[in-house]
Design an enzyme around this catalytic site. Structure first.
Site, PDB file in Angstrom:
ATOM      1  N   ASN A 205      19.977  34.176  14.056  1.00  0.00           N
ATOM      2  CA  ASN A 205      19.300  35.688  14.357  1.00  0.00           C
ATOM      3  C   ASN A 205      20.225  36.743  13.953  1.00  0.00           C
ATOM      4  OD1 ASN A 205      21.023  36.355  16.761  1.00  0.00           O
ATOM      5  ND2 ASN A 205      19.925  33.874  17.285  1.00  0.00           N
ATOM      6  N   ASP A 274      16.044  29.967  19.852  1.00  0.00           N
ATOM      7  CA  ASP A 274      15.598  29.003  21.439  1.00  0.00           C
ATOM      8  C   ASP A 274      14.477  27.522  20.811  1.00  0.00           C
ATOM      9  OD1 ASP A 274      14.876  31.481  23.693  1.00  0.00           O
ATOM     10  OD2 ASP A 274      13.576  32.074  21.810  1.00  0.00           O
ATOM     11  N   LYS A 284      23.302  17.205   2.801  1.00  0.00           N
ATOM     12  CA  LYS A 284      22.518  18.533   2.323  1.00  0.00           C
ATOM     13  C   LYS A 284      21.289  17.957   2.029  1.00  0.00           C
ATOM     14  CE  LYS A 284      22.233  21.774  -1.154  1.00  0.00           C
ATOM     15  NZ  LYS A 284      23.135  22.989  -2.288  1.00  0.00           N
ATOM     16  N   PRO A 302      17.800  24.178  26.032  1.00  0.00           N
ATOM     17  CA  PRO A 302      17.862  24.805  26.981  1.00  0.00           C
ATOM     18  C   PRO A 302      17.902  25.951  26.946  1.00  0.00           C
ATOM     19  CG  PRO A 302      19.688  23.528  26.196  1.00  0.00           C
ATOM     20  CD  PRO A 302      18.902  23.393  25.022  1.00  0.00           C
ATOM     21  N   ASP A 303      17.144  26.018  28.533  1.00  0.00           N
ATOM     22  CA  ASP A 303      17.065  27.852  29.000  1.00  0.00           C
ATOM     23  C   ASP A 303      18.219  27.868  30.196  1.00  0.00           C
ATOM     24  OD1 ASP A 303      16.705  30.330  30.154  1.00  0.00           O
ATOM     25  OD2 ASP A 303      14.540  30.284  30.076  1.00  0.00           O
ATOM     26  N   ILE A 304      19.214  28.315  29.548  1.00  0.00           N
ATOM     27  CA  ILE A 304      20.607  28.164  30.129  1.00  0.00           C
ATOM     28  C   ILE A 304      20.752  29.313  31.847  1.00  0.00           C
ATOM     29  CG2 ILE A 304      22.935  28.890  30.409  1.00  0.00           C
ATOM     30  CD1 ILE A 304      23.132  28.248  27.239  1.00  0.00           C
ATOM     31  N   PHE A 332      20.144  39.160  29.437  1.00  0.00           N
ATOM     32  CA  PHE A 332      19.890  40.809  28.791  1.00  0.00           C
ATOM     33  C   PHE A 332      19.001  39.846  28.168  1.00  0.00           C
ATOM     34  CE2 PHE A 332      23.512  42.979  27.407  1.00  0.00           C
ATOM     35  CZ  PHE A 332      23.957  43.283  28.170  1.00  0.00           C
ATOM     36  N   LYS A 351      10.650  38.884  32.666  1.00  0.00           N
ATOM     37  CA  LYS A 351      11.474  37.727  33.284  1.00  0.00           C
ATOM     38  C   LYS A 351      12.958  38.052  33.751  1.00  0.00           C
ATOM     39  CE  LYS A 351      14.972  37.238  29.181  1.00  0.00           C
ATOM     40  NZ  LYS A 351      15.260  36.906  27.792  1.00  0.00           N
ATOM     41  N   LYS A 355      13.377  33.836  35.187  1.00  0.00           N
ATOM     42  CA  LYS A 355      14.912  33.538  35.237  1.00  0.00           C
ATOM     43  C   LYS A 355      15.398  33.207  36.086  1.00  0.00           C
ATOM     44  CE  LYS A 355      15.176  33.866  30.130  1.00  0.00           C
ATOM     45  NZ  LYS A 355      15.441  32.441  29.688  1.00  0.00           N
TER      46      LYS A 355
END
Ligand SMILES: Cc1cc2nc3c(=O)[nH]c(=O)nc-3n(C[C@H](O)[C@H](O)[C@H](O)COP(=O)(O)O)c2cc1C
Length: 413
Positions: A205, A274, A284, A302-304, A332, A351, A355
């Protein structure tokens, strides 16, 4: 404070005996190192008289004592101030050159460096100078001025070195301000993770890591011990910050869980992928073998933040049982709210409750000047108790200081 004043060959060098006088009057010890060109513009005798110290400018001067003078001097100061900083000395510092006494000391010193640029407007506005100043600030060098006004070359505009009294005031304010994070350990994540498909391809990203790095710098300046767990960064890690590199979401997850018990505050600014490849190839992948289309199978990472705030990981603080301690958690969220503040707040609320963190900073990346690659940011800091703090647009450094001050005031008293 022990201050090393570095003087380079700008016309404002003639003001430096006054700067030395004011620094000494404020109770500081001052030594002076300068470039040869500086001594064309200010008298060595004047500087030696006001500082009471020899002015140093020769790398290969006759030995007055055993040892290497530039290395000894580099280890002496609490802070180095270069005033005036010429376009030339700024470029050398940005490029890591050490071809005279002053620049050699600058490369060898562990002390924080401040610069007060002074030059003609065209020199100051030259893309090379601006780029060099950006590089330096990215490394933690602080900049005072320059001011705008009449210049020695007869023109008027930005480039005039700040007055000695202003330089002294700014230094005094900085070094005497309270350090509310002294004794606290802050863990920050920053940058973009990379989810490799094979050794040469990855999904990532546009995060540059600027916001997290600004927070690390601000936390350090507010007195904290700072660890930065980082993915790909486009800015350097500030001095005095422990850097823990992590490439993928899984690596970042592992590093955060390794370090979290040593932190009082954890701020998650990293743009963590994600999804990752279900089966990254060890070698390769060849286009010839893949054909015209490539279908990827991705699996959730994983969603830390959500994992860290699981029940049993109660917030740190008095009354918690051993084993239940976890750092204060600040998340954030990069949202696209189309400039609608109430929508941004609603997205932040959703959110934050999903979270389970203690506070969440949401910014609207659909606004110019508030997003991944922008130099500035703005947004809303929402606390779990419902308290809302709107943070106005500012440089990422300014936003970082505002955020930390709000977090300290609400969560770390
Ligand atoms: C009279 C005079 C004034 C100068 N003033 C400046 C100045 O204010 N800022 C600047 O960047 N360069 C200025 N220069 C050019 C620098 O002295 C020149 O770039 C020099 O190489 C800088 O060397 P130093 O950075 O090693 O001191 C000036 C030159 C002269 C002759």
């Amino acid at each position: 404070m022990k201050i090393l004043l570095g003087i380079s060959g700008g016309i404002a060098a003639y003001k430096t005996p006054e700067l030395v006088r004011l620094l000494k009057k404020a109770g500081h010890q001052v030594r002076v190192a300068c470039t040869r060109n500086a001594l064309e513009l200010v008298s060595r005798i004047a500087l030696e008289t006001v500082s009471g110290e020899p002015v140093l400018f020769e790398t290969f001067s006759p030995r007055t004592h055993p040892g290497v003078e530039h290395i000894d001097l580099a280890g002496w100061p609490d802070v180095v101030v270069i005033a005036p900083a010429t376009a030339n000395v700024i470029a050398k510092l940005a490029g890591g050159l050490a071809d005279d006494f002053l620049t050699t000391v600058l490369l060898a010193t562990p002390a924080p460096v401040w610069i007060a640029p002074g030059m003609n407007t065209h020199m100051w506005e030259h893309p090379a100078t601006l780029e060099n100043v950006r590089r330096l600030t990215g490394r933690g060098v602080r900049v005072i001025g320059p001011d705008s006004g009449e210049l020695a070359c007869g023109t008027s505009g930005p480039g005039r070195m700040s007055e000695p009294s202003v330089i002294v005031r700014i230094l005094e304010e900085h070094f005497t301000r309270p350090r509310p994070l002294a004794g606290r350990r802050v863990l920050i994540t920053a940058g973009a993770t990379r989810e490799h498909l094979d050794p040469v391809r990855f999904i990532s990203n546009p995060s540059t890591g600027r916001m997290g790095v600004a927070l690390a710098r601000a936390a350090r300046e507010l007195g904290a011990e700072v660890t930065l767990v980082h993915g790909h960064l486009e800015v350097p890690v500030p001095d005095g910050v422990v850097a823990v590199p992590a490439v993928s979401a899984m690596e970042l997850h592992r590093a955060v869980f390794e370090w979290k018990d040593r932190a009082d505050l954890l701020i998650m600014t990293a743009a963590v992928g994600d999804y990752m490849s279900a089966s990254p190839a060890a070698e390769k992948m060849k286009k010839e073998a893949l054909g015209a289309t490539l279908t990827l199978q991705l699996v959730r990472t994983p969603d830390i933040l959500a994992e860290l705030s699981q029940p049993g990981n109660a917030p740190s603080g008095p009354g918690n049982r051993p084993g239940e301690r976890r750092p204060i958690l600040v998340g954030f969220a990069a949202e696209t709210a189309g400039g609608d503040e109430s929508r941004l707040l609603e997205l932040a609320r959703q959110k934050l409750s999903r979270k389970g963190c203690d506070a969440l900073f949401a910014n609207d990346v659909s606004l110019t000047g508030a997003g991944f690659a922008a130099e500035t940011n703005q947004g809303v800091l929402l606390f779990a108790d419902g308290c809302v703090v709107w943070v106005p647009q500012g440089t990422k450094d300014q936003v970082a200081v505002s955020l930390l001050e709000s977090v300290v005031a609400s969560l770390l008293r």
